[in-house]
Design an enzyme around this catalytic site. Structure first.
Site, PDB file in Angstrom:
ATOM      1  N   ASP A 102       0.961  -1.283  -0.059  1.00  0.00           N
ATOM      2  CA  ASP A 102       0.097  -0.145   0.034  1.00  0.00           C
ATOM      3  C   ASP A 102       0.887   1.349   0.151  1.00  0.00           C
ATOM      4  O   ASP A 102       1.964   1.178   0.389  1.00  0.00           O
ATOM      5  CB  ASP A 102      -0.838   0.120   1.153  1.00  0.00           C
ATOM      6  CG  ASP A 102      -1.803  -1.227   1.268  1.00  0.00           C
ATOM      7  OD1 ASP A 102      -2.090  -1.748   0.419  1.00  0.00           O
ATOM      8  OD2 ASP A 102      -2.114  -1.435   2.678  1.00  0.00           O
TER       9      ASP A 102
HETATM   10  N1  URA Z   1      -1.217  -5.890   3.951  1.00  0.00           N
HETATM   11  C1  URA Z   1      -1.497  -4.779   3.997  1.00  0.00           C
HETATM   12  O1  URA Z   1      -2.666  -4.317   4.634  1.00  0.00           O
HETATM   13  N2  URA Z   1      -1.090  -3.713   3.456  1.00  0.00           N
HETATM   14  C2  URA Z   1       0.093  -4.125   2.592  1.00  0.00           C
HETATM   15  O2  URA Z   1       0.700  -3.064   1.951  1.00  0.00           O
HETATM   16  C3  URA Z   1       0.582  -5.376   2.465  1.00  0.00           C
HETATM   17  C4  URA Z   1      -0.216  -6.384   3.166  1.00  0.00           C
END
Ligand code: URA
Length: 245
Positions: A102
């Site tokens: 993310d």
């Molecule tokens: N899980 C998440 O919530 N975000 C990420 O970036 C990777 C795994």
């Protein structure tokens, strides 16, 4: 070894389907010999020509990036935000991220131009182990963490078994640090899992991906993977069935 039509497509000469047409129409040569069979496999040392023009095969590249927060896991962004490939200004090959972290998540991200390798690592039925460190609001009870370990119902189905450990807590601030080990790689999975037990994530970092970790790197830094690391990840992906933690 890769299929001839795939190599032609990867070199940016034509789509996979058009590349097949080129082969069937006798416009492709391998090592000086016209090839009309679609199943033909070639290696990086074979000399391929389309209409007598040599095809330049891109060398396969594999990188590990310590992605900082506030960066998009993509090769471009229409809003002009920083993207992960901005950290590789001198790399000519068209590398792209394997899966995603993310925008607000930091940590270990692999980038490559090897589509097969990327597909293998992101295949939904197999998954290498990923370790995340999350700072959450509140202090989760043991039973809530156990629930996550067994699997929890999210809107896209029940999660596979996971390992979840509370590593530290701050009673005064009302926060905790949780280590989550997953084999799956669903969208925003760690955030959604922790939200589901009532402990929203304040900060998230991916510390490990298979046998790789971030040792020796600061946020924004990267290094090339060794051939051994690439080979090992391939093996892990092929043997790491989801459901066995
Ligand atoms: N899980 C998440 O919530 N975000 C990420 O970036 C990777 C795994």
């Amino acid at each position: 070894m890769e299929r001839l039509q795939k190599v032609i497509a990867h070199a940016g000469i034509a789509s996979r389907r058009k590349a097949e047409e080129l082969i069937l129409n006798g416009r492709v040569k391998v090592n000086g010999k016209t090839i009309k069979e679609l199943g033909t496999k070639v290696s990086t040392t074979d000399k391929i020509e389309v209409d007598e023009v040599p095809v330049v095969q891109e060398e396969k590249k594999y990188f590990l990036l310590y992605k900082p927060r506030g960066v998009i896991s993509a090769v471009s962004d229409d809003k002009g935000r920083k993207v992960v490939t901005d950290f590789f200004p001198n790399i000519e090959e068209r590398i792209y991220p394997v899966g995603r972290l993310d925008y607000d998540t930091s940590g270990l991200l692999i980038l490559t131009n090897d589509g097969e390798f990327s597909n293998l690592l992101t295949h939904p039925r197999y998954g290498v182990k990923k370790v995340y460190i999350a700072k959450v609001k509140g202090i989760p009870a043991k039973e809530a963490l156990k629930k996550l370990e067994r699997g929890i119902h999210l809107e896209d189905g029940k999660t596979a078994p996971a390992k979840v450990n509370l590593t530290s807590l701050d009673k005064r601030k009302g926060t905790a640090i949780i280590e989550v080990t997953l084999h799956e790689g669903r969208n925003r999975q760690v955030r959604r899992m922790l939200e589901a037990i009532g402990h929203p994530v304040m900060k998230l970092k991916r510390e490990q991906y298979g046998s790789l970790n971030l040792h020796g790197l600061n946020a924004g830094e990267s290094r090339e993977l060794t051939l051994h690391e690439v080979k090992h990840l391939r093996t892990l992906a092929q043997t790491g069935k989801i459901g066995h933690i």
